[in-house]
Write a protein that holds these residues in place. Structure first.
Motif, PDB file in Angstrom:
ATOM      1  N   SER A  82       0.826  -1.191   0.000  1.00  0.00           N
ATOM      2  CA  SER A  82       0.000   0.000   0.000  1.00  0.00           C
ATOM      3  C   SER A  82       0.868   1.251   0.000  1.00  0.00           C
ATOM      4  CB  SER A  82      -0.892  -0.066   1.239  1.00  0.00           C
ATOM      5  OG  SER A  82      -1.029   1.152   1.860  1.00  0.00           O
ATOM      6  N   THR A  83       0.259   2.373  -0.348  1.00  0.00           N
ATOM      7  CA  THR A  83       0.986   3.636  -0.329  1.00  0.00           C
ATOM      8  C   THR A  83       0.726   4.411   0.964  1.00  0.00           C
ATOM      9  OG1 THR A  83      -0.834   4.703  -1.501  1.00  0.00           O
ATOM     10  CG2 THR A  83       0.998   3.852  -2.830  1.00  0.00           C
ATOM     11  N   ALA A  84       0.114   3.772   1.961  1.00  0.00           N
ATOM     12  CA  ALA A  84      -0.135   4.426   3.247  1.00  0.00           C
ATOM     13  C   ALA A  84       1.191   4.709   3.950  1.00  0.00           C
ATOM     14  CB  ALA A  84      -1.015   3.548   4.122  1.00  0.00           C
ATOM     15  N   ASP A  85       1.192   5.728   4.833  1.00  0.00           N
ATOM     16  CA  ASP A  85       2.406   6.102   5.561  1.00  0.00           C
ATOM     17  C   ASP A  85       2.678   5.199   6.757  1.00  0.00           C
ATOM     18  OD1 ASP A  85       2.962   8.148   3.843  1.00  0.00           O
ATOM     19  OD2 ASP A  85       2.036   9.698   5.072  1.00  0.00           O
ATOM     20  N   ARG A  86       1.746   4.307   7.084  1.00  0.00           N
ATOM     21  CA  ARG A  86       1.895   3.454   8.265  1.00  0.00           C
ATOM     22  C   ARG A  86       1.448   2.040   7.921  1.00  0.00           C
ATOM     23  NH1 ARG A  86      -1.416   2.906  13.339  1.00  0.00           N
ATOM     24  NH2 ARG A  86       0.080   2.726  15.023  1.00  0.00           N
ATOM     25  N   LEU A  87       2.262   1.074   8.314  1.00  0.00           N
ATOM     26  CA  LEU A  87       1.952  -0.333   8.082  1.00  0.00           C
ATOM     27  C   LEU A  87       1.892  -1.034   9.432  1.00  0.00           C
ATOM     28  CD1 LEU A  87       1.770  -2.906   6.254  1.00  0.00           C
ATOM     29  CD2 LEU A  87       4.278  -2.961   6.331  1.00  0.00           C
ATOM     30  N   GLN A 133       6.624   4.518   8.567  1.00  0.00           N
ATOM     31  CA  GLN A 133       6.380   3.982   9.913  1.00  0.00           C
ATOM     32  C   GLN A 133       5.789   2.576   9.818  1.00  0.00           C
ATOM     33  OE1 GLN A 133       3.645   6.223  12.318  1.00  0.00           O
ATOM     34  NE2 GLN A 133       4.243   5.193  14.187  1.00  0.00           N
ATOM     35  N   PRO A 145       6.796   1.879   4.055  1.00  0.00           N
ATOM     36  CA  PRO A 145       6.325   3.200   4.488  1.00  0.00           C
ATOM     37  C   PRO A 145       7.271   3.787   5.533  1.00  0.00           C
ATOM     38  CG  PRO A 145       5.100   1.500   5.621  1.00  0.00           C
ATOM     39  CD  PRO A 145       6.020   0.796   4.659  1.00  0.00           C
ATOM     40  N   ARG A 186      10.234   4.585   0.829  1.00  0.00           N
ATOM     41  CA  ARG A 186       9.558   5.851   0.577  1.00  0.00           C
ATOM     42  C   ARG A 186      10.167   6.976   1.387  1.00  0.00           C
ATOM     43  NH1 ARG A 186       3.877   5.171   2.053  1.00  0.00           N
ATOM     44  NH2 ARG A 186       3.825   7.365   1.523  1.00  0.00           N
TER      45      ARG A 186
END
Length: 193
Positions: free
Chosen positions: A71-76, A96, A94, A116
């Motif tokens: 995913s391109t989310a900032d948190r995994l 975080q 990501p 990223r």
């Protein structure tokens, strides 16, 4: 992995054989995908093996960033309960990551991952399990914010190199272990990793 230019007045960081092999694999993958023809493949492979520094390697592969899973989310957030969870290959990292592990093991392999951010913050909460980080040589490792109760923290990484990505690990482990290591070298007589 993108490499920043060296600070003013400092020479560029020398490339390793492993980095040249990774760049060559990326070029071969691009040829297999039809992004490069045979002539470009030969030219770029010759340039990769002639490269002495990381910026020279990046110049050869700058337009061939791999397609990453994830995913391109900032948190995994990763959860492992009584099982083993592994992230490896070309995955999108990501800034975080949160790891919850209970009676399980989590392995994060950054060897061919797409970053990223130049700094990765990993927050760990582990009981009776373990977390293993596989990082390329030269990465900056920060384990100072870890709290351990009846556990172990092992940093087997070689000394850091300026300009490399930073991995910050914080949180707590109880009856568990954290290990930071480099990829294992394959021997011609040993077929497994």
């Amino acid at each position: 992995m993108t490499v920043e230019p060296p600070p003013q007045g400092l020479p560029a960081v020398r490339a390793t054989d492993s980095e040249r092999d990774n760049a060559a694999a990326l070029i071969q993958q691009a040829h297999g995908d039809g992004r490069l023809d045979l002539t470009e493949l030969d030219e770029r492979l010759a340039a990769v093996y002639a490269s002495r520094t990381r910026p020279e390697l990046e110049a050869v592969t700058a337009d061939l960033s791999p397609v990453a899973h994830g995913s391109t989310a900032d948190r995994l957030v990763l959860r492992s309960k009584g099982s083993k969870l592994i992230r490896h290959g070309t995955w999108l990292v990501p800034p975080q990551i949160v790891v919850h592990s209970e009676h399980g093991k989590v392995v994060l392999d950054f060897g061919t991952a797409v970053l990223r951010s130049r700094e990765i913050l990993v927050e760990v909460d582990s009981e009776h399990g373990g977390v293993e980080f596989v990082v390329p040589r030269g990465w900056i490792i920060d384990l100072d914010d870890m709290v351990t109760e009846w556990g172990s923290i092992k940093n087997k990484a070689v000394p850091p190199v300026a300009g490399m990505p930073r991995l910050r690990v914080s949180g707590r482990i109880e009856h568990a272990g954290i290990t930071v290591r480099h990829p294992r070298r394959r021997r011609w007589w040993w077929p497994f990793r």
